[in-house]
Design a protein around this motif. Structure first.
Motif, mmCIF file in Angstrom:
data_model
loop_
_atom_site.group_PDB
_atom_site.id
_atom_site.type_symbol
_atom_site.label_atom_id
_atom_site.label_comp_id
_atom_site.label_asym_id
_atom_site.label_seq_id
_atom_site.Cartn_x
_atom_site.Cartn_y
_atom_site.Cartn_z
ATOM 1 N N MET A 1 0.853 -1.190 0.000
ATOM 2 C CA MET A 1 0.000 0.000 0.000
ATOM 3 C C MET A 1 0.891 1.243 0.000
ATOM 4 O O MET A 1 1.812 1.365 0.788
ATOM 5 N N SER A 2 0.610 2.217 -0.877
ATOM 6 C CA SER A 2 1.490 3.384 -1.026
ATOM 7 C C SER A 2 1.101 4.558 -0.108
ATOM 8 O O SER A 2 1.884 5.474 0.065
ATOM 9 N N PHE A 3 -0.116 4.553 0.437
ATOM 10 C CA PHE A 3 -0.581 5.597 1.348
ATOM 11 C C PHE A 3 -0.497 7.000 0.739
ATOM 12 O O PHE A 3 -0.082 7.955 1.386
ATOM 13 N N GLU A 4 -0.882 7.108 -0.535
ATOM 14 C CA GLU A 4 -0.892 8.404 -1.219
ATOM 15 C C GLU A 4 -1.735 9.429 -0.456
ATOM 16 O O GLU A 4 -1.430 10.623 -0.466
ATOM 17 N N GLN A 5 -2.800 8.964 0.188
ATOM 18 C CA GLN A 5 -3.698 9.865 0.906
ATOM 19 C C GLN A 5 -3.021 10.534 2.100
ATOM 20 O O GLN A 5 -3.529 11.513 2.642
ATOM 21 N N LEU A 6 -1.853 10.034 2.516
ATOM 22 C CA LEU A 6 -1.155 10.610 3.653
ATOM 23 C C LEU A 6 0.026 11.499 3.262
ATOM 24 O O LEU A 6 0.702 12.043 4.135
ATOM 25 N N LYS A 7 0.279 11.665 1.997
ATOM 26 C CA LYS A 7 1.386 12.509 1.559
ATOM 27 C C LYS A 7 0.979 13.983 1.634
ATOM 28 O O LYS A 7 -0.130 14.348 1.235
ATOM 29 N N LEU A 8 1.872 14.807 2.132
ATOM 30 C CA LEU A 8 1.578 16.230 2.282
ATOM 31 C C LEU A 8 1.174 16.881 0.970
ATOM 32 O O LEU A 8 0.292 17.741 0.945
ATOM 33 N N LYS A 9 1.803 16.488 -0.112
ATOM 34 C CA LYS A 9 1.500 17.104 -1.405
ATOM 35 C C LYS A 9 0.055 16.864 -1.835
ATOM 36 O O LYS A 9 -0.455 17.562 -2.715
ATOM 37 N N ASN A 10 -0.626 15.927 -1.212
ATOM 38 C CA ASN A 10 -2.008 15.597 -1.556
ATOM 39 C C ASN A 10 -3.027 16.157 -0.555
ATOM 40 O O ASN A 10 -4.195 15.800 -0.613
ATOM 41 N N GLN A 11 -2.586 17.032 0.336
ATOM 42 C CA GLN A 11 -3.447 17.518 1.409
ATOM 43 C C GLN A 11 -3.915 18.949 1.181
ATOM 44 O O GLN A 11 -3.108 19.873 1.114
ATOM 45 N N LEU A 12 -5.205 19.132 1.050
ATOM 46 C CA LEU A 12 -5.781 20.470 0.971
ATOM 47 C C LEU A 12 -5.514 21.224 2.274
ATOM 48 O O LEU A 12 -5.134 22.402 2.259
ATOM 49 N N CYS A 13 -5.705 20.564 3.393
ATOM 50 C CA CYS A 13 -5.546 21.223 4.693
ATOM 51 C C CYS A 13 -4.127 21.759 4.879
ATOM 52 O O CYS A 13 -3.936 22.841 5.438
ATOM 53 N N HIS A 14 -3.129 21.046 4.395
ATOM 54 C CA HIS A 14 -1.761 21.523 4.549
ATOM 55 C C HIS A 14 -1.507 22.753 3.678
ATOM 56 O O HIS A 14 -0.810 23.680 4.084
ATOM 57 N N ARG A 15 -2.099 22.785 2.502
ATOM 58 C CA ARG A 15 -1.962 23.977 1.657
ATOM 59 C C ARG A 15 -2.623 25.186 2.320
ATOM 60 O O ARG A 15 -2.102 26.309 2.262
ATOM 61 N N LEU A 16 -3.773 24.974 2.927
ATOM 62 C CA LEU A 16 -4.441 26.071 3.647
ATOM 63 C C LEU A 16 -3.592 26.546 4.821
ATOM 64 O O LEU A 16 -3.487 27.755 5.078
ATOM 65 N N TYR A 17 -2.983 25.613 5.521
ATOM 66 C CA TYR A 17 -2.099 25.934 6.644
ATOM 67 C C TYR A 17 -0.910 26.766 6.154
ATOM 68 O O TYR A 17 -0.573 27.801 6.744
ATOM 69 N N MET A 18 -0.278 26.340 5.070
ATOM 70 C CA MET A 18 0.868 27.074 4.526
ATOM 71 C C MET A 18 0.444 28.458 4.039
ATOM 72 O O MET A 18 1.154 29.450 4.263
ATOM 73 N N ALA A 19 -0.711 28.541 3.394
ATOM 74 C CA ALA A 19 -1.204 29.834 2.910
ATOM 75 C C ALA A 19 -1.488 30.771 4.085
ATOM 76 O O ALA A 19 -1.130 31.960 4.039
ATOM 77 N N SER A 20 -2.108 30.257 5.120
ATOM 78 C CA SER A 20 -2.407 31.061 6.298
ATOM 79 C C SER A 20 -1.133 31.615 6.928
ATOM 80 O O SER A 20 -1.056 32.803 7.271
ATOM 81 N N ASN A 21 -0.127 30.761 7.074
ATOM 82 C CA ASN A 21 1.143 31.214 7.637
ATOM 83 C C ASN A 21 1.811 32.250 6.746
ATOM 84 O O ASN A 21 2.372 33.237 7.232
ATOM 85 N N SER A 22 1.764 32.047 5.447
ATOM 86 C CA SER A 22 2.371 32.988 4.506
ATOM 87 C C SER A 22 1.678 34.350 4.556
ATOM 88 O O SER A 22 2.333 35.394 4.504
ATOM 89 N N ILE A 23 0.377 34.336 4.659
ATOM 90 C CA ILE A 23 -0.367 35.588 4.728
ATOM 91 C C ILE A 23 -0.061 36.322 6.035
ATOM 92 O O ILE A 23 0.140 37.541 6.042
ATOM 93 N N ALA A 24 0.010 35.586 7.132
ATOM 94 C CA ALA A 24 0.357 36.208 8.415
ATOM 95 C C ALA A 24 1.733 36.876 8.334
ATOM 96 O O ALA A 24 1.922 37.988 8.836
ATOM 97 N N ARG A 25 2.694 36.223 7.682
ATOM 98 C CA ARG A 25 4.028 36.813 7.511
ATOM 99 C C ARG A 25 3.965 38.054 6.618
ATOM 100 O O ARG A 25 4.650 39.040 6.872
ATOM 101 N N ALA A 26 3.130 38.032 5.586
ATOM 102 C CA ALA A 26 3.011 39.180 4.681
ATOM 103 C C ALA A 26 2.462 40.409 5.408
ATOM 104 O O ALA A 26 2.825 41.545 5.077
ATOM 105 N N TYR A 27 1.618 40.202 6.385
ATOM 106 C CA TYR A 27 1.030 41.308 7.147
ATOM 107 C C TYR A 27 1.949 41.811 8.263
ATOM 108 O O TYR A 27 1.760 42.918 8.764
ATOM 109 N N ARG A 28 2.918 41.011 8.654
ATOM 110 C CA ARG A 28 3.741 41.337 9.825
ATOM 111 C C ARG A 28 4.391 42.721 9.732
ATOM 112 O O ARG A 28 4.276 43.528 10.652
ATOM 113 N N GLU A 29 5.061 42.997 8.618
ATOM 114 C CA GLU A 29 5.774 44.272 8.492
ATOM 115 C C GLU A 29 4.845 45.486 8.471
ATOM 116 O O GLU A 29 5.040 46.421 9.248
#
Length: 144
Positions: A1-29
């Motif tokens: 079993m390859s467990f593709e469903q557990l790879k980060l590249k296949n996760q919507l939630c992880h992309r949202l998490y990364m986007a949220s962090n990136s936006i928070a950094r963009a607002y910091r300055e």
């Protein structure tokens, strides 16, 4: 079993998490210039839109957790940006209202959205609107 469903590249939630962090950094300055954190900025935007609202309304409008809101309001009161006062009509309710200093900060904050939007080099205005609509659907689905 390859467990593709557990790879980060296949996760919507992880992309949202990364986007949220990136936006928070963009607002910091730009927010540092106003001595605000992003959650404090969200509270200010809500109050610039509608001042003198109850804490419950503010929590509802911003989607900030009640415990976190208490801490945010305390810090912002200490900065003299807002005041929390008893409602004259219902002493059980507490209203959040901007001070003169909090109201005047609106002019200084007016260009922050465009400063952050300028950092979106590969997303045009139409795509940004579509993304907002999709995120609204995600939030609505997960809130129900």
């Amino acid at each position: 079993m390859s467990f593709e469903q557990l790879k980060l590249k296949n996760q919507l939630c992880h992309r949202l998490y990364m986007a949220s962090n990136s936006i928070a950094r963009a607002y910091r300055e730009p927010l540092a210039e106003l001595n605000l954190t992003y959650p404090q900025y969200v509270v200010m935007m809500a109050l610039w839109e509608q001042d003198q609202i109850t804490i419950a309304e503010l929590i509802n409008n911003t989607a900030i957790d009640g415990g976190a809101m208490t801490q945010i309001l305390k810090k912002m009161t200490d900065k003299s940006l807002l005041a929390v006062v008893k409602d004259e009509h219902d002493k059980r309710k507490r209203l959040v209202q901007l001070t003169q200093q909090g109201q005047s900060l609106k002019l200084k904050a007016a260009d922050i959205p465009s400063k952050v939007l300028c950092k979106f080099n590969n997303v045009n205005t139409e795509q940004a609107k579509q993304l907002m609509q999709l995120l609204d659907l995600v939030v609505n689905d997960l809130s129900n």
